[in-house]
Design an enzyme around this catalytic site. Sequence first.
Site, PDB file in Angstrom:
ATOM      1  N   GLY A 361      64.976 -15.619   9.700  1.00 22.49           N
ATOM      2  CA  GLY A 361      64.516 -16.964   9.997  1.00 22.49           C
ATOM      3  C   GLY A 361      63.531 -17.020  11.149  1.00 22.49           C
ATOM      4  O   GLY A 361      62.779 -16.073  11.420  1.00 22.49           O
ATOM      5  N   SER A 362      63.561 -18.135  11.878  1.00 22.59           N
ATOM      6  CA  SER A 362      62.499 -18.466  12.843  1.00 22.59           C
ATOM      7  C   SER A 362      62.444 -17.566  14.066  1.00 22.59           C
ATOM      8  O   SER A 362      61.497 -17.658  14.850  1.00 22.59           O
ATOM      9  CB  SER A 362      62.669 -19.921  13.290  1.00 22.59           C
ATOM     10  N   THR A 363      63.437 -16.706  14.261  1.00 20.49           N
ATOM     11  CA  THR A 363      63.386 -15.815  15.422  1.00 20.49           C
ATOM     12  C   THR A 363      62.150 -14.930  15.409  1.00 20.49           C
ATOM     13  O   THR A 363      61.696 -14.471  16.459  1.00 20.49           O
ATOM     14  CB  THR A 363      64.645 -14.926  15.479  1.00 20.49           C
TER      15      THR A 363
END
Length: 664
Positions: A361-363
């Site tokens: 995801g957004s990491t």
Amino acid sequence: MRLNILFLSVFVLFSVLVLRLGVIQIVEGEEYERVSEQTENVTAESSAPRGKMYDRYGRVLVDNNPQFALTYIRTQNTNQQERLNLAKKLAEYIDKDPEDVTDRDLKDYWIVTRPDKAKEKLSEKEWDELDSSDAYKLQIERITEEDLAEIKNDATELEVAAIKRAMDNGYALSSQTIKMDLSEDEIARVSENLGELPGVDISADATREYPYGETLQTIFGNVGHIPRESLSFYRMRDYDRNDQVGVSYLEKQYEEFLKGQKEKQKFVTDKTGEPIGEPEVIEGQRGNDLVLSIDIDLQQKVEKILEEELRSARKYGATRGYVVMMDPDTGEVLSIAGKSYNNGKFIGRTFGVIGDSYAMGSTIKGATVLTGYQYDVIDPNSRLVDEVLRFSDGRTKSSYTSRAMGRISDLVALQKSSNVYMFKIAMMMAGYDYEPKKRSSYDPEAYNKMRESFSQFGLGVPTGIDLPGESAGLNGGIGQFGNLLDLSIGQYDTYTPMQMAQYISTIANGGYRIKPHLLKEVHEPSETESLSNTILYQNTPNVLNKVKMSKEEVEHIQRGMWMVMNTKEGTAGTNYNFFQSDDYVAAGKTGTAQIGEDYNLTLVGFAPYQDPEVAFSVVVPEVNDSSSDFVNKRIGGRILDAYFELKNQAKTPSGSKDKKENEE
């Protein structure tokens, strides 16, 4: 006169020669005959304890538990029947578990113990036509389950078969272990009867002991017999086939350091292979000691936090979680933890840190923005419009359902985790001319460009950690155009928790991808309980590569990650109060990847913001609620608190912290 003197001299010389020959043949004849019959020197070796493992502050993590073992050294002339008779005697004095005995072992034993029945397995014609090797193979093939049942149904005979199997392993004049961990009664019985047990002895040995219980056991690895497929590898390195070696993780990785130097007995044998006189004994030495980068206090706190938070998130379906903490400047792994909930309890799954991969995801958006810089599609502080993207096939993509943030900078895109900002970076890299509801072509090479850029941070490539079996994650290949957009927000390719830790460390230290490692130092074995002061090897930072972006660009992303955790609008900011501490200022990035009906909750970060000394990754996969009580953020905040709390306690490390001197 001269002729007489010459005759006398010749007579004297012949007399001396005859006398010397007499001495050699009569007086010293037996000794010279014995020497003439000597054919070779044979060395027998006995195992030695392995080296210990310590944490970075000198606390024993893996120890040796002393015990006594029953060993056997056979001569070159000892035949099968003699070993069988000896095995029967030993069965009276010890209890031997037959669990390792295979059907093939029992077939060999059946032939030795039932020679007449074994001979009947072949016809007279077959005996005449086949050589001994082929005849034996045919005998083995014709032994039935009914034949073996005679042994399997007799506990005493099965025990004798197990003892003989252990005695037959290895080579003549090499020490074979028949049984480990003898009881006091077994030691007494064998000792009383050693006179009638040729080649049998009781020797000191050791098994692995773990003072901190199950903590990190899966990463320490196991010790066992040499795997069949690796036998030639170890035989070339002077191992005996019956030796114990590291078969997984650190025990396997550092076998060369951990193995002990065997005690050697040098035998002189005659031409029949029988030993002559007493052997020369060369003392052995236990293996070298490893100092790991792990802080066992931090490790135990991290594992406790992980269990507590996963237990609280069980109502959301959380069953697994992973944490990695490392020094971003040196690559030293300070804590590595994995837990899995199974049958009502948590079990260790630390190997999943390097072996399990997930969409993160957004990491990974920090890498996406930096990739935009590298390919000159954006600059630091470039502003793009966060909007609902509408494509020609009717699909839409946005940051939060149907909401839009408007025109935002790259830092705000990180702070508020804008998907659309990342989508537009990917579209510009692919030459996709976006207009609402209109079709446009794109260059699939953008996949490779983005992955090549990500690899500079350790995403999608092995990190190089000193553990066997590391996964590089899953590369989704080149898919439809929408998959490229998903790749830019961490929802297409998969990565391991260790890769995520290396990625955030690369950002934290200014752009250097450091090889993570668990080994800190190797010390000579000590005769005391403490570490030796003699260091044989010291691990130094290994820079695998420097990212192609400038230091100023990397620091710009650090600022965006600071905004994530220290502003009200940040996805882990002051409204949540997870990273508000007097001891440190943190920076990082949250992530949520939707996989079907479930979510992978992730977090990466580092602290202190101005001078990072610890970087971390948190992964909690496959929960059924995207908030899940913010389990990833709770874990991240608590492990940082634990790190800085322990930092304030006085400790004396086993070695100084190595900072990289040459950054190029």
